[in-house]
Write an enzyme that holds these catalytic residues in place. Sequence first.
Site, PDB file in Angstrom:
ATOM      1  N   LYS A 153      12.588   1.443 -12.419  1.00 23.65           N
ATOM      2  CA  LYS A 153      13.926   0.991 -12.010  1.00 23.65           C
ATOM      3  C   LYS A 153      14.908   1.385 -13.092  1.00 23.65           C
ATOM      4  O   LYS A 153      14.529   1.509 -14.254  1.00 23.65           O
ATOM      5  CB  LYS A 153      13.934  -0.537 -11.871  1.00 23.65           C
ATOM      6  CG  LYS A 153      15.111  -1.077 -11.120  1.00 23.65           C
ATOM      7  CD  LYS A 153      14.908  -0.899  -9.639  1.00 23.65           C
ATOM      8  CE  LYS A 153      15.663  -1.905  -8.819  1.00 23.65           C
ATOM      9  NZ  LYS A 153      14.949  -2.214  -7.586  1.00 23.65           N
ATOM     10  N   ASP A 175       0.798  -1.231   0.000  1.00 24.53           N
ATOM     11  CA  ASP A 175       0.000   0.000   0.000  1.00 24.53           C
ATOM     12  C   ASP A 175       0.826   1.275   0.000  1.00 24.53           C
ATOM     13  O   ASP A 175       0.560   2.198   0.787  1.00 24.53           O
ATOM     14  CB  ASP A 175      -0.925   0.019   1.232  1.00 24.53           C
ATOM     15  CG  ASP A 175      -2.307  -0.488   0.857  1.00 24.53           C
ATOM     16  OD1 ASP A 175      -2.679  -0.330  -0.321  1.00 24.53           O
ATOM     17  OD2 ASP A 175      -2.984  -1.047   1.731  1.00 24.53           O
TER      18      ASP A 175
HETATM   19  N1  GLU Z   1      15.955  -0.453  -4.421  1.00 25.57           N
HETATM   20  C1  GLU Z   1      14.955  -0.770  -3.455  1.00 25.57           C
HETATM   21  C2  GLU Z   1      14.024  -1.856  -3.978  1.00 25.57           C
HETATM   22  O1  GLU Z   1      14.357  -2.594  -4.846  1.00 25.57           O
HETATM   23  C3  GLU Z   1      14.227   0.446  -2.943  1.00 25.57           C
HETATM   24  C4  GLU Z   1      13.456   1.242  -3.945  1.00 25.57           C
HETATM   25  C5  GLU Z   1      12.954   2.575  -3.404  1.00 25.57           C
HETATM   26  O2  GLU Z   1      13.053   2.832  -2.224  1.00 25.57           O
HETATM   27  O3  GLU Z   1      12.476   3.340  -4.237  1.00 25.57           O
HETATM   28  O4  GLU Z   1      12.963  -2.056  -3.450  1.00 25.57           O
END
Ligand code: GLU
Length: 473
Positions: free
Chosen positions: A108, A101
């Site tokens: 990414k 949520d």
């Molecule tokens: N890199 C982390 C993940 O894969 C965090 C992503 C974020 O906090 O935006 O969930």
Amino acid sequence: MASSTAHTGFRTSVGRMVDRALALLDLPDGTGDALKRCDSVIQVSFPVRLDGRIEVFTGWRAVHSTHRLPVKGGLRYSPDMGQDHAEALAALMTYKCAVVDVPFGGSKGGLRIDPRRYNEPHLERITRRFARELIRRGYISPAENVPAPDMGTSQREMGWILESYRDLHPEDINHIACVTGKPVELGGIPGRLEATGRGVKYAIDAFFNEPDAVREAGLEGPLSDQRVILQGLGNVGYHLGHLLQQKDGPRIIAVIERDGALFDEKGLDIEAVHAYMLRTGGVEGFPGVQYERNGAQLLEAECDVLIPAALEGVIHEENAGRIQARLVVEAANGPCTWEADRILGARGITILPDVFVNAGGVVVSYFEWLRNIAHVRMGRLQRRHEATRGQHIVSAIEMMTNQTTPDWLRDSLTRGTKEIDLVRSALDDTMRLAFQEIRETREVESNGTPLDYRTAAYLIALRKVLRARMDLA
Ligand code: GLU
């Protein structure tokens, strides 16, 4: 640590897992495809001058779903980075946010680079240039797309990106919210660094607090009775290992790292192993325990709980048949390929899926972003008020009972909540609620045999995304 997603492709592997949940939804033809595809992907190549030579770098940022804005997800620096990875990981972010949520879409990105081969001034120059390329094209902004650290990046890179954004958009009053996971001095939130590892711990606690869940997985007893194998002592694995070793923790009998694995049936001291790694760069030579050069072999060792907390694709078609754990906890993104997921499922091994287990990072990123756009520290407005109220409650009780309150209780009632306490308790609450929802969904949707946890989590995520997407309604 070899990755085996190359066989199917990471994006296909994630897509097939989603298909299982899609098959349970009665959707018009083509909806599944629309949900699975990335909205957009950008690839940038740019030259950077490093000590008199020019090197060209290539990076990506994939936006999976913009049903909520901003889209959110890490920036990864790795030689394996490419469009397929960016798209697969962006999709995982969409589902992850929905499961816990967090009102963000998924994104990414990253650079194809081995960051260990560059010094800090070089990395700074490369990161600032990469950030500018993404910012200019609208792929980083507080309202639309907010990166965070991932493999190969840290608070430091987020700080450089923040400065690059501020230089290009000095008029943006919310500039500080253009990245999360930044240093606390630059507007980060206390508790973000440990958040993913801590979230995994809360996910494990939620599971072991449910005796039925433990029994169904073929395990017995509390968490403290379990024997754990942990792969990866990076940011996630280390913080998780640290928390697992506090009071009533399980025994961590093996740690698998890049240069091999350590094994000790009596249990390893994670702090000591981590300190040794920081000093020597690896685990080889750590005194007093067994060392195995072929670390991946330890994934197959006898244990109760296996926690892959490093790379994607480490449990695959070839080794899934030999995994001996009863419970696999996916602290990494995509550690089990689609084939492995099926093999483990058929063998009755329970998997707690990545889209739930490792969501703690983005949960606390959400808190950080809220803090940034609100321009106020969490709890600042009510802290003193709460402390005074606590003081009044203590005085009232003492007056009525004619007794003095024990010091520890007085302290806790009159202290006023710290930001880190709020972050941790909200993270705990989020992970518990998400686990309950997954448990309930797998029962309701199952017609007798409960769904696997991954399919239940995807079902929850897909429904939430569908509710927010008018174009698919
Ligand atoms: N890199 C982390 C993940 O894969 C965090 C992503 C974020 O906090 O935006 O969930």
